[in-house]
Design a protein around this motif. Structure first.
Motif, PDB file in Angstrom:
ATOM      1  N   GLY A  47      -5.868 -22.283  27.885  1.00 47.40           N
ATOM      2  CA  GLY A  47      -5.964 -20.943  28.429  1.00 47.40           C
ATOM      3  C   GLY A  47      -5.037 -19.970  27.748  1.00 47.40           C
ATOM      4  N   ILE A  48      -5.410 -18.694  27.811  1.00 46.13           N
ATOM      5  CA  ILE A  48      -4.613 -17.665  27.156  1.00 46.13           C
ATOM      6  C   ILE A  48      -3.310 -17.429  27.898  1.00 46.13           C
ATOM      7  N   LEU A  49      -3.378 -17.397  29.222  1.00 46.26           N
ATOM      8  CA  LEU A  49      -2.180 -17.110  29.996  1.00 46.26           C
ATOM      9  C   LEU A  49      -1.089 -18.168  29.842  1.00 46.26           C
ATOM     10  N   PRO A  50      -1.416 -19.486  29.919  1.00 48.01           N
ATOM     11  CA  PRO A  50      -0.344 -20.471  29.692  1.00 48.01           C
ATOM     12  C   PRO A  50       0.269 -20.386  28.301  1.00 48.01           C
ATOM     13  N   THR A  51      -0.578 -20.134  27.285  1.00 55.57           N
ATOM     14  CA  THR A  51      -0.050 -20.011  25.923  1.00 55.57           C
ATOM     15  C   THR A  51       0.851 -18.797  25.777  1.00 55.57           C
ATOM     16  N   ALA A  52       0.416 -17.660  26.363  1.00 54.16           N
ATOM     17  CA  ALA A  52       1.233 -16.447  26.286  1.00 54.16           C
ATOM     18  C   ALA A  52       2.550 -16.625  27.041  1.00 54.16           C
ATOM     19  N   ALA A  53       2.499 -17.268  28.201  1.00 58.95           N
ATOM     20  CA  ALA A  53       3.726 -17.490  28.971  1.00 58.95           C
ATOM     21  C   ALA A  53       4.695 -18.395  28.209  1.00 58.95           C
ATOM     22  N   SER A  54       4.139 -19.433  27.557  1.00 58.52           N
ATOM     23  CA  SER A  54       4.993 -20.331  26.780  1.00 58.52           C
ATOM     24  C   SER A  54       5.628 -19.605  25.598  1.00 58.52           C
ATOM     25  N   ASN A  55       4.853 -18.751  24.911  1.00 60.57           N
ATOM     26  CA  ASN A  55       5.397 -18.005  23.776  1.00 60.57           C
ATOM     27  C   ASN A  55       6.472 -17.017  24.217  1.00 60.57           C
ATOM     28  N   ILE A  56       6.241 -16.340  25.347  1.00 63.05           N
ATOM     29  CA  ILE A  56       7.231 -15.387  25.847  1.00 63.05           C
ATOM     30  C   ILE A  56       8.514 -16.098  26.243  1.00 63.05           C
ATOM     31  N   LEU A  57       8.379 -17.252  26.903  1.00 65.16           N
ATOM     32  CA  LEU A  57       9.567 -18.014  27.291  1.00 65.16           C
ATOM     33  C   LEU A  57      10.340 -18.504  26.073  1.00 65.16           C
ATOM     34  N   GLN A  58       9.622 -18.981  25.052  1.00 75.17           N
ATOM     35  CA  GLN A  58      10.287 -19.447  23.836  1.00 75.17           C
ATOM     36  C   GLN A  58      10.971 -18.292  23.107  1.00 75.17           C
ATOM     37  N   ALA A  59      10.301 -17.132  23.029  1.00 79.12           N
ATOM     38  CA  ALA A  59      10.908 -15.975  22.375  1.00 79.12           C
ATOM     39  C   ALA A  59      12.149 -15.503  23.134  1.00 79.12           C
ATOM     40  N   GLY A  60      12.077 -15.478  24.463  1.00 79.78           N
ATOM     41  CA  GLY A  60      13.236 -15.080  25.245  1.00 79.78           C
ATOM     42  C   GLY A  60      14.412 -16.026  25.070  1.00 79.78           C
ATOM     43  N   THR A  61      14.119 -17.332  25.014  1.00 83.40           N
ATOM     44  CA  THR A  61      15.186 -18.312  24.793  1.00 83.40           C
ATOM     45  C   THR A  61      15.822 -18.130  23.420  1.00 83.40           C
ATOM     46  N   SER A  62      14.993 -17.910  22.400  1.00 87.11           N
ATOM     47  CA  SER A  62      15.514 -17.734  21.046  1.00 87.11           C
ATOM     48  C   SER A  62      16.378 -16.476  20.942  1.00 87.11           C
ATOM     49  N   ILE A  63      15.933 -15.387  21.558  1.00 86.77           N
ATOM     50  CA  ILE A  63      16.702 -14.141  21.508  1.00 86.77           C
ATOM     51  C   ILE A  63      18.038 -14.312  22.220  1.00 86.77           C
ATOM     52  N   THR A  64      18.027 -15.011  23.348  1.00 81.61           N
ATOM     53  CA  THR A  64      19.277 -15.258  24.071  1.00 81.61           C
ATOM     54  C   THR A  64      20.250 -16.075  23.227  1.00 81.61           C
ATOM     55  N   ILE A  65      19.738 -17.104  22.551  1.00 76.27           N
ATOM     56  CA  ILE A  65      20.595 -17.924  21.688  1.00 76.27           C
ATOM     57  C   ILE A  65      21.185 -17.089  20.556  1.00 76.27           C
ATOM     58  N   VAL A  66      20.374 -16.213  19.981  1.00 75.16           N
ATOM     59  CA  VAL A  66      20.846 -15.390  18.863  1.00 75.16           C
ATOM     60  C   VAL A  66      22.026 -14.521  19.283  1.00 75.16           C
ATOM     61  N   PHE A  67      21.890 -13.809  20.391  1.00 76.78           N
ATOM     62  CA  PHE A  67      22.942 -12.876  20.792  1.00 76.78           C
ATOM     63  C   PHE A  67      24.180 -13.597  21.332  1.00 76.78           C
ATOM     64  N   VAL A  68      23.989 -14.661  22.098  1.00 78.05           N
ATOM     65  CA  VAL A  68      25.141 -15.373  22.649  1.00 78.05           C
ATOM     66  C   VAL A  68      25.932 -16.071  21.542  1.00 78.05           C
ATOM     67  N   LEU A  69      25.221 -16.745  20.628  1.00 80.68           N
ATOM     68  CA  LEU A  69      25.912 -17.436  19.537  1.00 80.68           C
ATOM     69  C   LEU A  69      26.606 -16.443  18.615  1.00 80.68           C
ATOM     70  N   SER A  70      25.965 -15.328  18.310  1.00 79.05           N
ATOM     71  CA  SER A  70      26.613 -14.320  17.470  1.00 79.05           C
ATOM     72  C   SER A  70      27.846 -13.739  18.156  1.00 79.05           C
ATOM     73  N   LEU A  71      27.808 -13.613  19.483  1.00 80.93           N
ATOM     74  CA  LEU A  71      28.987 -13.150  20.220  1.00 80.93           C
ATOM     75  C   LEU A  71      30.147 -14.124  20.061  1.00 80.93           C
ATOM     76  N   PHE A  72      29.880 -15.412  20.211  1.00 81.50           N
ATOM     77  CA  PHE A  72      30.935 -16.409  20.047  1.00 81.50           C
ATOM     78  C   PHE A  72      31.473 -16.438  18.620  1.00 81.50           C
ATOM     79  N   LEU A  73      30.581 -16.285  17.642  1.00 80.20           N
ATOM     80  CA  LEU A  73      31.030 -16.303  16.249  1.00 80.20           C
ATOM     81  C   LEU A  73      31.922 -15.108  15.939  1.00 80.20           C
ATOM     82  N   LEU A  74      31.563 -13.944  16.461  1.00 80.03           N
ATOM     83  CA  LEU A  74      32.368 -12.752  16.194  1.00 80.03           C
ATOM     84  C   LEU A  74      33.682 -12.772  16.968  1.00 80.03           C
ATOM     85  N   ALA A  75      33.651 -13.306  18.181  1.00 78.82           N
ATOM     86  CA  ALA A  75      34.860 -13.315  19.013  1.00 78.82           C
ATOM     87  C   ALA A  75      35.845 -14.398  18.611  1.00 78.82           C
ATOM     88  N   SER A  76      35.412 -15.363  17.797  1.00 81.08           N
ATOM     89  CA  SER A  76      36.304 -16.462  17.414  1.00 81.08           C
ATOM     90  C   SER A  76      37.421 -16.000  16.486  1.00 81.08           C
TER      91      SER A  76
END
Length: 389
Positions: A161-190
């Motif tokens: 189905g389109i909806l499960p695929t779209a929900a999975s992609n949105i969740l994966q994109a949100g997780t990746s974006i969160t990792i990018v900003f949080v990890l970059s924060l730790f790298l800069l603050a170190s």
């Protein structure tokens, strides 16, 4: 007796060196191990892209913002505070641009069919010479379909189905974006923690100084390059957006943002921007001559940026080989799609700067560099001729 001694000495001199074969085998084994390691690394990057992609993006973002953190540190602002403010500003900027572009981009996607139809009607006068070729292509396609066996059945695989695929992609994109900003924060603050760990990894003081100098030089050059190129691309997108707005182009903010983002892809990104602007301009303006002003303006901006602004600001030392750029874009786009293509050139610059600081990898950095004028000195040959004379 003397002849026997001479013969035995000649036989010993002519006997092969047993160590030569061992050295050749070691070199072959080393090359095989390097090749196996590279293949395993490529497979790991492909199958574990959900992990490696946000991590590498975080490192690139941290390197981009490092000069600002370093500047604020000199003025007494702690690294943790400046890193937090910069990451929050980056999140706000990305969210604001995404919100402003979401409406026009969704409208363009929904109107893709009508845009294609309008473009076909607009280019109808230029399509007539190609109608015969299109007719021949249709006849060949019809013959191919009739030549198929009548008993062959086509099997269609039902997709999820389109909806499960779209929900999975949105969740994966949100997780990746969160990792990018949080990890970059730790790298800069170190702060200097990374340098301290490098110093602790070596025993002698000479090795510590050399490792610290190399790492600091590499980090400084890469961060300066990434920040400078980001500012240049943002300026290019602003100029293109304002110019297209002055020409009456619809959604100039979209095309300015697209020009800034796609300019991370040398040559390819500029060509994509020009093609997109040309298509929209042809269906938006009444005359073709006026419609071509928009892509001509984009081309002029790209030429000025690529030939004058970037070489002057960034410098010639970090110019890359055109063949290496296209290979890197093709490889990373195959590996990680569009996001990988955007990271291809920054990663190529990272590899080049890293290789330039090590003698064993200097040939790789030389291959990645742009072509330079080779000066041939004829004086030694002339001196040899004179001495021979």
């Amino acid at each position: 007796m003397k002849a026997d001694t001479t013969a035995s000495g000649a036989s010993i001199a002519e006997s092969p060196d047993p160590g030569a074969g061992t050295k050749a085998e070691l070199r072959l084994m080393r090359s095989l191990l390097i090749g196996i390691f590279v293949l395993l690394m490529v497979f790991a990057l492909y199958f574990a892209r959900a992990f490696f992609m946000p991590v590498i993006l975080a490192f690139l973002l941290a390197l981009t913002l490092t000069p600002i953190v370093r500047f604020l540190r000199k003025h007494g602002i702690p690294d943790a505070l400046s890193a937090t403010l910069l990451v929050l500003f980056s999140i706000f900027f990305v969210a604001s641009v995404g919100y402003l572009l979401s409406g026009p981009v969704i409208e363009l996607v929904n109107n893709t069919s009508s845009i294609g139809q309008q473009l076909t009607e607009r280019l109808a006068p230029f399509k007539r010479p190609l109608e015969k070729i299109m007719d021949v292509s249709r006849q060949l396609e019809a013959l191919t379909e009739t030549a198929q066996e009548p008993g062959v059945q086509k099997v269609a695989v039902a997709s999820s189905g389109i909806l499960p695929t779209a929900a999975s992609n949105i969740l994966q994109a949100g997780t990746s974006i969160t990792i990018v900003f949080v990890l970059s924060l730790f790298l800069l603050a170190s702060g200097t923690l990374f340098y301290e760990k490098i110093v602790q990894s070596f025993a002698s003081l000479t090795q510590k100084k050399r490792a610290l100098r190399v790492v600091y030089d590499v980090e400084r050059e890469i961060s300066h390059y990434l920040l400078t190129v980001t500012v240049i691309n943002a300026g290019l997108g602003t100029v293109i957006g304002l110019g297209l707005w002055g020409l009456g182009m619809p959604n100039p903010l979209v095309w300015g943002a697209a020009a800034a983002l796609l300019n991370f892809l040398p040559y390819v990104g500029a060509l994509m921007t020009i093609l997109l602007v040309t298509v929209i301009a042809l269906i938006s303006f009444d005359t073709i001559s006026y419609a071509l002003l928009a892509p001509a303006f984009v081309l002029l901006c790209d030429v000025v940026e690529g030939q004058f602004v970037t070489p002057t600001v960034v410098g010639r030392r970090l110019e890359l080989n055109t063949v290496a750029i296209f290979i890197a874009i093709a490889f990373w786009s195959w590996l990680w799609g569009f996001v990988g293509a955007l990271m291809a050139v920054p990663l190529l610059v990272v590899v080049k700067v890293f290789c330039d600081h090590f003698d064993g990898l200097s040939h790789v950095g030389n291959f990645l560099a742009a072509q330079q004028a080779i000066v041939i000195d004829d004086e030694p040959a002339e001196n040899d001729n004179r001495s021979g004379a």
